[in-house]
Design a protein around this motif. Structure first.
Motif, short mmCIF file in Angstrom:
data_model
loop_
_atom_site.label_atom_id
_atom_site.label_comp_id
_atom_site.label_asym_id
_atom_site.label_seq_id
_atom_site.Cartn_x
_atom_site.Cartn_y
_atom_site.Cartn_z
N GLY A 197 0.66 -1.33 -0.42
CA GLY A 197 0.00 -0.26 0.02
C GLY A 197 1.03 1.09 0.00
O GLY A 197 0.36 2.45 -0.03
N LEU A 198 2.40 0.62 0.71
CA LEU A 198 3.25 2.28 0.50
C LEU A 198 4.01 2.96 -1.30
O LEU A 198 4.04 3.72 -1.10
N VAL A 209 5.83 -5.74 -5.99
CA VAL A 209 6.20 -6.09 -4.32
C VAL A 209 6.29 -8.29 -4.27
O VAL A 209 5.62 -8.52 -4.82
N ILE A 210 7.70 -8.57 -4.21
CA ILE A 210 7.56 -10.19 -3.92
C ILE A 210 7.09 -10.40 -2.81
O ILE A 210 8.14 -10.92 -1.65
N ALA A 211 6.23 -11.49 -2.18
CA ALA A 211 5.83 -11.85 -1.00
C ALA A 211 6.37 -13.12 -0.48
O ALA A 211 5.95 -14.17 -1.39
N VAL A 212 7.08 -13.05 0.53
CA VAL A 212 7.71 -15.03 0.46
C VAL A 212 7.11 -15.16 2.45
O VAL A 212 7.12 -14.58 2.88
N GLY A 255 -0.19 -5.64 -6.72
CA GLY A 255 1.06 -5.08 -7.50
C GLY A 255 2.16 -6.24 -6.17
O GLY A 255 3.22 -6.40 -6.75
N VAL A 256 1.18 -7.27 -5.64
CA VAL A 256 2.22 -7.97 -4.93
C VAL A 256 1.90 -9.47 -5.45
O VAL A 256 0.66 -9.72 -5.95
N ALA A 257 3.10 -10.26 -5.75
CA ALA A 257 2.62 -11.33 -6.02
C ALA A 257 3.24 -12.99 -5.06
O ALA A 257 4.36 -12.27 -4.02
N VAL A 258 3.96 -13.96 -5.18
CA VAL A 258 3.47 -14.41 -3.91
C VAL A 258 4.11 -16.05 -4.86
O VAL A 258 3.78 -16.98 -5.26
N VAL A 259 5.06 -16.19 -3.86
CA VAL A 259 5.75 -17.61 -4.29
C VAL A 259 5.83 -18.70 -3.01
O VAL A 259 5.43 -18.28 -1.94
N GLY A 263 -4.58 -7.96 -10.66
CA GLY A 263 -3.98 -8.22 -9.17
C GLY A 263 -2.67 -8.38 -10.85
O GLY A 263 -1.03 -7.64 -10.63
N ALA A 264 -2.15 -9.40 -11.33
CA ALA A 264 -0.95 -9.83 -12.36
C ALA A 264 -0.95 -8.80 -13.33
O ALA A 264 -0.17 -8.55 -13.79
N ALA A 265 -1.54 -7.93 -13.71
CA ALA A 265 -1.85 -6.63 -14.35
C ALA A 265 -1.03 -5.79 -14.07
O ALA A 265 -0.40 -4.79 -14.29
#
Lengths: 250, 250, 250, 250, 250, 250, 250, 250
Positions: free
Chosen positions: D190-191, D196-199, D225-229, E236-238
């Protein structure tokens, strides 16, 4: 909090560049200490009435010692939860006043004990739930709440619970700890008109799924006025109970 | 409570067979009314400060009407939750004073409104969480708690929440309602030193699993002092908040 | 059972190729009727004391009608569970004696009612659990068990249950039906020394997961002597209760 | 790649049976080495800018040693993740240049270090999340990305994060590592307006389910804009961050 | 942002009570608009390069209309996702420029289209995954990214994918959308050295569990450099792909 | 396959730029048809002995019609599974030879029926499992396998199954379809020495979890030689059974 | 039960303040002994025909010893389940009559053995299920039920079960213990008309999920009259079977 | 099989009380040996072409030794799976011909090796999947199937798999073993027209959930003709593959 920044802030105050109020405001935001592996929140005590508590699991012995050293330097009382006996041994070597609550697995370092206030009742369904209850009890007493306990009063022998009714009526807040089927909070919630905090424990086997069965029972409690914390989270229940127990009148 | 039994009890009292205290004791246990499909608990109001609330889902329209009729006959105020509009239509035909809170899906029948006391703040992360928040608000106001609300202040725009800090500081208890990632209670719990009741909602899609993701987030909250109720359980949160809000000093 | 095979079997008996005992043995294995979409088990009545019961869900109306026709031709009494009203309408057109138990969603066709024996007590925690309880009651009464019921006696008002203690003591077997937190069987199991069959129901919302929460509570019951059947399976509970209720002494 | 096949390919090139381009094309497909228990992908470095990385868990010590020997013979730099200390001891005996990053549990063998480029910021919510963050940091630095870190800045003390805003603004990509409630990526998302890659990490207990709670929080993040692994997958996050960090302009 | 507060802020600036920088700082925090059921974040466009997007599910028609009205008044372009056709009808009546992307279920209101930049490739495994891919495509094009698509190129016919290799090599970022077994991102991730964003979809039946099977496949992808978003989260992916696609060089 | 590319390939062959073998090799890879929303795999018939099958769920009516048109133009027989009646109506209007198997929900368009070979036995536990069994039967017969069926032979009446032993012994491959407890494949697997393909169905309620219970039973089958396909996947079971049924000797 | 309270109660009786009946009634409720970590239910034996059983897991050695000491003082026979060998060693030192059933992991202290009554048959699917079956057998025999066993008769070799038909017919109650696919109770339930108690075990691997697969199979059993207890709960099954086995006629 | 019963059966045959056919029929049902903790199925070899295989987990060393002794006395070849090295040591002491396959954890005792027939290809995605693949290989070779292997050919380097195409085309049956994302069977299933048996393994971490992610991927495979066995069940896959591999023509 970084020294330089503190110095600059106070300088500004002295030279009247900022008001007292502004300085206060900033002091609320600033004071934490970055020691690489941890960012120690020195003013949580003021902001939340509770100093930063050290959750020991997943931290190395030397990390715990270092965090305690920094907090002590700031005069903060210490509560370290989920502390294994060997961690306590190490802490004790540095702090002679450190006290270990074995069943609760909590280390406490406190300059003077607080006078107990209010009345929190902790109930457990079985004997195996006692360690979680003790985590709550030690936390509450360290924070300054008066605590009563009634252990092993599960519904398999309902008369044991009914016999404790006077304690139930006298309490301001109740913490109810139960594993396996987790039914005790529902029954207590039906008997009492006080806030009930339910704590599921991992006690059980098979389809108890490490406390999930008890957790779900509590979340679905037919008795209104019951809220739930994480499995085995005696500490969290205690903090919430303390906040409620110490409320003034509206 | 069965008439016969009540009559006999009072007879015993009058003929001094039992003491006043004993009569009181039994009255605490006895008064419920068995109407076949329901056992109406007429004295819950006295025992718990909250009359039996009607959870409408899974009950037929005629069952609801009948339960209300019996409770009203005893002069009990009515809160009926999860009430569909058609249920309200049916209830309205019998009770002209019945009032419907549409977003909250609650029917209230009350002889006179209570004077609001204390201060409960209800926050929601998004607009879709409002129905659950409204269920809490209507319940709280009916019970007599004063309520403030700040809706749609989720962390995607953190400044919206920071802007509400004064409200947060002023509240005695907070109810934080959030679906999807359910992070708002953790953030609020880090800012406040008051009891925080977290309510997960079913808002979301995919891996939100109907509110389970938010529920887990809240149960695992790093902020101490947060407890959780069932998904969408605005009513339960309200009852607990009311009990805390109306506490006197220890 | 295929006519030809039956004819051959009986021929062998008559010509003394096989003994009476051998014929009996084979008759135990043979008699089912293959009608393409179903293999009707005509002798289950003899083998298990319970004719094949028709579970209506997932079957078409015409399949149900045809199965009933075949069973009736063999003089078998009919129990058809999970039957929607329209299924009953169709069945009624063919069988004037067909009776529909609406709450239970069961169709019964019976030439004469059985004399009730024993004593099965069915309890429900709430009003929404009644349909499942009624499925059990209708099944039990059709099979010939005497049934008592106490509905809506959940632990949120414990005195309602304690008031039913005499019924609990009098029963030979108990069926306890509960959704949401599913705690009633644990409490009843702690009060009684009779076999308790727990039936979770899908009643609830959120983390009740369609009855899974109640199911887990019951499986983890701290009270020994409690066994569990599938969610909403009033029929299965009834069959088991009937078997227990009608046992002779050892 | 099989010698024979390589020889034949180059022969064809020399006798002009195939063009240079065709030879290149085939070289892209062919070169892997079959050593029975592993098929070593020697040209992944060229195809993907990253040599085959050895995931040590589930491989025997001698298998790891042999794979390293083959890769080294081809002059490939080595990254071996999830390597226990005893594995490093064994590797060290064969390769004096091997370096062990203990917290990260990574073995690196590199002929010369790359000049760091770009700017990746790694944040952790707590101290217990550091090992996963270190797996990412070591991987990124070995691949040639510049890394900044801010550890233990979870939302329980929001000011610690707000104090790092300058670092957040300066980064090209962010890796946010968090266990328990997993809320940090949502707040950071949000900031910031950067990828942003979230782990999620396995840090936590009870209903954290070994990292599942944090994983779900991140997948449901309200911040776009956040994706996760995968849980604890610091390595995967680093590879993705490196690809993004080293992109040229469109 | 509240008018009063803005007026006061600007007054302070004019009277030199605050510096320009301080005014800027505060403007970053303040401008959101509280309309009761929503807190509209007017400056997200500036802070994150993306105006507040309206997620329509769970909002009433009139709430959506009102939020659009407020955003439009501030001159903000509109992206409203998960919009049912009837919502579009209502929006269209107010905004003649509103455009509906039916497969994507997105409403866009934009004063002028942006010139496309970069190159994002969207792949789907099957035809049923197209709606999610379209949600991504429309979002990307509205934000200003150039998009290529290759739909229905799942691994059941691997040559279809190999035939698209040139597109794969040309892309700066890839979005790979797949339901059922969700294997496409793993295969694409093995072929490409670009950032891959995997989007699981709910396509499938039985043990696909509404997209969970595909989600797990993607989280466990053996190919490094793959990150995952929520099930069906094309939007979100976009947003993430757009941020990566538009990066300048380090 | 793109016309241009095909033309070029054949030109190269004619001018002897490539060998016949090379042309064949490429033809194996190339022929698919890109129609935007689908990439039709025209040569799967040759590669796998089974033309591309259309899975109708999640596709629009017009997409299905268009895919069939393209496949028919190439002379390919059609199998369209999970086709709703209205889809068949639309297909029928275009293709008079289209045939609808209602219970199986399959559309078949075939120029001439194949002569049946081998022997596949399909068993179901109940009547409700028949639609899935029929999906398998229609698929098998369309592909050219001979099929026997024995429906409703679940273990509640074990003699029904034992009576089918001759069919079981005669089969080359068995498909066993069962919902609820899913035990039939284990029992059949203990009786037979042929490959057994188990198909769980969604039949059941409560803790059957839409077929998951049956799926788990089958995966854990104590009988070796049993493999499992997805819940309700009669089609997949049929394709595998056909491959096994039509094998020549080793 | 507290001495004082008992004394007072008896005093009241003697002085005719209360009737004999009233004294009896109270004695039913009162007698439990609070020893801090446990509330020993001394009159469960009378209330439920079964003394309080000690579940050893989660209790310390000294807690177990103390509970046994108190129960023995009251002359109660002891059943201690899930007792590790070292616990038995400690108990043995105090009680020479203590007997350890190793496979069952049960400690029994009994003054004289009961004469066996009725007939309970315990079946297991495999050899690995025997420890759970033995927990049931030892419990049943200690309580006074006659037990037969037939171990390792799973359906992979159906003739082994069919060969035990005479035992099945002779039993009054059946306990069926099975792990992995858990199908044995369904098959037994189809053959018998007696109450069947199914006990899932944790035997298995992979998708057996520690017994969950077997548990689900049993809950979904197509055979009516089957009820289920928790995974590995041989004790609970035994208590229920004993209650059924010892019933008199209705 | 009980001696007495066998003697009686043969006596009946000799005195012509029963026909040869009848004797054969009974011999098919009878021969198993009850040794208390196990019911050894001596004629499974004849009924299913595969002697009873000993699954060692959950059995004590002495139980395994005794079962082997009994089977050997009947001249049966031994396959003992999941055998720890110490179990082999014990077996070896009794049987000098016992052979241990370490990676596969299988003990084999065989009087003479079978001539290999047919062609089964076993593929693994990674090195860590080899133990499960070896369990399948040893089982297949002991049963008499010819086996080829291609290990570590996962899709992260697709060219490794494409390079094995000739092996894929040559096989009659394929076993594809994969953990983590489990995508290899889907890709292989798209390339081959042979039966594919997919074996998920527990390889992986985090959201691989001990093999569940791979299992789900395989169950949802878009490639038809793929069936799945339990996680790590190399043995079960081998038995099924052997049955398919040794089929004659229809």
């Amino acid at each position: 909090m970084n020294d330089q920044r503190l110095r600059k802030l106070l300088g500004s105050l002295r030279t009247r560049k900022i008001s007292v109020e502004a300085a206060l405001e900033r002091l609320k935001i600033l004071p934490y200490e970055d020691i690489g592996f941890a960012s120690i929140d020195h003013h949580r005590l003021l902001r939340q009435g509770l100093a930063e508590v050290i959750y020991c699991e997943g931290k190395t012995e030397s990390q715990i010692i270092e965090i305690i050293r920094r907090l002590r330097r700031a005069g903060t009382p210490i509560i370290a939860t989920r502390a294994a006996p060997n961690v306590f041994e190490a802490v004790r070597r540095q702090n002679k006043r450190a006290k270990y609550h074995e069943a609760a697995r909590i280390i406490v370092i406190q300059d003077r004990e607080k006078r107990p206030t209010g009345n929190v009742l902790i109930l457990t369904a079985g004997t195996s739930d006692i360690p979680v209850a003790e985590e709550a009890r030690v936390t509450l007493e360290t924070l300054g709440s008066r605590v009563c306990t009634a252990y092993d009063v599960g519904v398999a022998g309902l008369h044991r619970l009914l016999d404790k009714q006077r304690l139930v009526q006298a309490a301001r807040v109740l913490i109810v700890v139960a594993g396996m089927d987790g039914v005790l909070p529902s029954v207590v919630g039906g008997l009492s008109d006080k806030p009930v905090i339910a704590v599921p424990t991992h006690t059980g086997y098979g389809a108890s799924f490490g406390g999930v069965a008890a957790l779900l029972t509590m979340l679905n409690s037919c008795a209104a006025g019951v809220a739930v914390v994480n499995i085995d989270n005696g500490f969290g229940a205690a903090v919430l109970a303390h906040r409620i127990n110490t409320m003034g009148k509206p």
